[in-house]
Design an enzyme around this catalytic site. Structure first.
Site, PDB file in Angstrom:
ATOM      1  N   MET A   1     -12.570   2.818  -0.102  1.00 17.73           N
ATOM      2  CA  MET A   1     -13.182   3.120   1.206  1.00 17.73           C
ATOM      3  C   MET A   1     -14.084   4.334   1.009  1.00 17.73           C
ATOM      4  O   MET A   1     -13.782   5.450   1.445  1.00 17.73           O
ATOM      5  CB  MET A   1     -12.071   3.362   2.235  1.00 17.73           C
ATOM      6  CG  MET A   1     -11.363   2.060   2.612  1.00 17.73           C
ATOM      7  SD  MET A   1      -9.810   2.315   3.465  1.00 17.73           S
ATOM      8  CE  MET A   1      -8.701   2.477   2.078  1.00 17.73           C
TER       9      MET A   1
ATOM     10  N   MET B   1      -9.981   6.982  -0.317  1.00 18.32           N
ATOM     11  CA  MET B   1     -10.845   7.346   0.819  1.00 18.32           C
ATOM     12  C   MET B   1     -11.605   8.623   0.477  1.00 18.32           C
ATOM     13  O   MET B   1     -11.034   9.543  -0.111  1.00 18.32           O
ATOM     14  CB  MET B   1      -9.994   7.577   2.066  1.00 18.32           C
ATOM     15  CG  MET B   1      -9.108   6.402   2.430  1.00 18.32           C
ATOM     16  SD  MET B   1      -8.276   6.690   3.996  1.00 18.32           S
ATOM     17  CE  MET B   1      -7.140   5.295   4.009  1.00 18.32           C
TER      18      MET B   1
ATOM     19  N   MET C   1     -10.322  -6.869   6.470  1.00 14.32           N
ATOM     20  CA  MET C   1      -9.549  -5.767   7.067  1.00 14.32           C
ATOM     21  C   MET C   1      -9.046  -6.183   8.450  1.00 14.32           C
ATOM     22  O   MET C   1      -9.807  -6.705   9.267  1.00 14.32           O
ATOM     23  CB  MET C   1     -10.415  -4.514   7.198  1.00 14.32           C
ATOM     24  CG  MET C   1     -10.718  -3.784   5.895  1.00 14.32           C
ATOM     25  SD  MET C   1      -9.239  -3.287   4.986  1.00 14.32           S
ATOM     26  CE  MET C   1      -8.507  -2.076   6.095  1.00 14.32           C
TER      27      MET C   1
ATOM     28  N   ASP D   1      -5.161   2.970  -1.928  1.00 13.67           N
ATOM     29  CA  ASP D   1      -6.218   3.240  -0.940  1.00 13.67           C
ATOM     30  C   ASP D   1      -6.955   4.526  -1.288  1.00 13.67           C
ATOM     31  O   ASP D   1      -6.400   5.617  -1.196  1.00 13.67           O
ATOM     32  CB  ASP D   1      -5.600   3.353   0.452  1.00 13.67           C
ATOM     33  CG  ASP D   1      -5.139   2.006   0.972  1.00 13.67           C
ATOM     34  OD1 ASP D   1      -5.993   1.111   1.115  1.00 13.67           O
ATOM     35  OD2 ASP D   1      -3.926   1.844   1.215  1.00 13.67           O
TER      36      ASP D   1
ATOM     37  N   HIS E   1      -8.586   0.011  -3.424  1.00 15.75           N
ATOM     38  CA  HIS E   1      -9.316  -0.322  -2.204  1.00 15.75           C
ATOM     39  C   HIS E   1     -10.232   0.860  -1.925  1.00 15.75           C
ATOM     40  O   HIS E   1      -9.797   1.895  -1.430  1.00 15.75           O
ATOM     41  CB  HIS E   1      -8.327  -0.566  -1.057  1.00 15.75           C
ATOM     42  CG  HIS E   1      -9.004  -0.825   0.252  1.00 15.75           C
ATOM     43  ND1 HIS E   1      -8.331  -0.808   1.457  1.00 15.75           N
ATOM     44  CD2 HIS E   1     -10.303  -1.110   0.558  1.00 15.75           C
ATOM     45  CE1 HIS E   1      -9.177  -1.073   2.436  1.00 15.75           C
ATOM     46  NE2 HIS E   1     -10.385  -1.249   1.915  1.00 15.75           N
TER      47      HIS E   1
ATOM     48  N   GLY F   1      -3.846  -4.173   6.722  1.00 15.72           N
ATOM     49  CA  GLY F   1      -3.815  -3.353   7.934  1.00 15.72           C
ATOM     50  C   GLY F   1      -2.890  -3.933   8.983  1.00 15.72           C
ATOM     51  O   GLY F   1      -3.138  -5.012   9.522  1.00 15.72           O
TER      52      GLY F   1
ATOM     53  N   SER G   1       0.858  -1.187   0.000  1.00 15.38           N
ATOM     54  CA  SER G   1       0.000   0.000   0.000  1.00 15.38           C
ATOM     55  C   SER G   1       0.890   1.231   0.000  1.00 15.38           C
ATOM     56  O   SER G   1       1.815   1.339   0.809  1.00 15.38           O
ATOM     57  CB  SER G   1      -0.877   0.000   1.256  1.00 15.38           C
ATOM     58  OG  SER G   1      -1.340   1.311   1.515  1.00 15.38           O
TER      59      SER G   1
HETATM   60  O1  5RP Z   1      -6.606   0.270   3.864  1.00 13.74           O
HETATM   61  C1  5RP Z   1      -5.742   0.730   4.563  1.00 13.74           C
HETATM   62  C2  5RP Z   1      -6.088   1.592   5.712  1.00 13.74           C
HETATM   63  O2  5RP Z   1      -7.438   1.770   5.744  1.00 13.74           O
HETATM   64  C3  5RP Z   1      -4.286   0.466   4.208  1.00 13.74           C
HETATM   65  O3  5RP Z   1      -4.218  -0.332   3.066  1.00 13.74           O
HETATM   66  C4  5RP Z   1      -3.543  -0.205   5.302  1.00 13.74           C
HETATM   67  O4  5RP Z   1      -3.660   0.451   6.501  1.00 13.74           O
HETATM   68  C5  5RP Z   1      -2.062  -0.424   4.923  1.00 13.74           C
HETATM   69  O5  5RP Z   1      -1.188   0.244   5.714  1.00 13.74           O
HETATM   70  P1  5RP Z   1      -0.454  -0.410   6.981  1.00 13.74           P
HETATM   71  O6  5RP Z   1       0.205  -1.676   6.522  1.00 13.74           O
HETATM   72  O7  5RP Z   1       0.494   0.645   7.368  1.00 13.74           O
HETATM   73  O8  5RP Z   1      -1.504  -0.676   8.025  1.00 13.74           O
HETATM   74 FE   FE2 Z   2      -6.182  -0.721   2.016  1.00 15.47          FE
END
Ligand code: 5RP
Ligand code: FE2
Length: 229
Positions: free
Chosen positions: A74, A42, A144, A40, A72, A179, A13
């Site tokens: 969101m 958002m 997640m 990602d 992704h 995550g 990511s």
């Molecule tokens: O969807 C996400 C947050 O909503 C990210 O993809 C995810 O958090 C990746 O980062 P990390 O590995 O630092 O947690």
């Molecule tokens: Fe993500």
């Protein structure tokens, strides 16, 4: 992505990278062994944060014509962005079922008609029972392992039973975790049955990205090997 045998895929990511250098950061990840990029998106509504949308993805795609891109999403209204994201060059469109629970199948169908693969994502508070009837409509299920919205959060180990249930019931399904996944948490993900690994800060903040990606891959591949034999 689904094939006769499960394959390990590492999808970094870029969320916590230097986004002013998005192309360079993305290319570096690919050069260091990433199989795909996890982007990602958002909207400040479904999650309390903003990132980027299809105009940025389109620019990135121009610079990186061949890599596999996952969005992704969101966002509160994933249906709204199917066409723009497809035009921007997304390959896998992963959306959360929570805001569209009555329309999931229709959204899946529209994504497929556009030519993209379908990913279905669930937040930590959403159980498998809410996802179950949609699994056959998806190419990838994303479990997640943090509350969506921010990178760098602590991995939620208690999401692993969802991954285990999915792997037990769908031996060839592409199951993605996202995550807080890094060298300290990859074994739990791999043993539970995840084969698509999103990892942000653990890779981005590392001084040796290639070594981290290789190590994540090795852990997942050794678990997959047990499933494939
Ligand atoms: O969807 C996400 C947050 O909503 C990210 O993809 C995810 O958090 C990746 O980062 P990390 O590995 O630092 O947690
Ligand atoms: Fe993500």
């Amino acid at each position: 992505m689904m094939e006769n045998k499960l394959k390990c895929r590492i999808g970094p990511s870029v969320l916590n990278s230097d986004l002013s250098q998005l192309y360079a950061e993305s290319q570096k990840l690919l050069d260091n062994g990433a199989d795909y990029l996890h982007l990602d998106v958002m909207d400040g509504n479904f999650v309390p944060n903003l990132t980027f949308g299809h105009p940025v993805v389109k620019c990135l795609r121009k610079k990186i014509p061949n890599a596999f891109f996952e969005a992704h999403m969101m966002v509160q209204n994933p249906e709204q962005w199917i066409e723009p994201m497809n035009n921007a060059g997304i390959n896998l469109y992963t959306f959360h079922i929570e805001p569209v629970i009555t329309d999931v199948i229709r959204v899946c169908r529209k994504i497929k008609e556009s030519g993209m693969k379908v990913g279905l994502a669930i937040k930590p508070g959403t159980g498998i029972e809410d996802l179950r009837c949609y699994i056959d409509h998806a190419d990838v299920i994303l479990v997640m392992t943090v509350e969506p919205g921010f990178g760098g959060q602590k991995f939620l180990q208690d999401m692993m039973p969802k991954v285990q249930w999915l792997r037990h019931n769908y031996p060839l399904l592409d199951i993605e975790v996202d995550g807080g996944v890094g060298l300290n948490t990859i074994t739990a993900c791999a043993e539970a049955g995840a084969n698509m690994i999103v990892s942000g800060t653990a890779i981005i903040d590392s001084i040796d990205q290639a070594a981290v990606i290789a190590s994540l891959r090795e852990t997942v591949e050794s678990s997959i090997h047990k499933c494939n034999v």
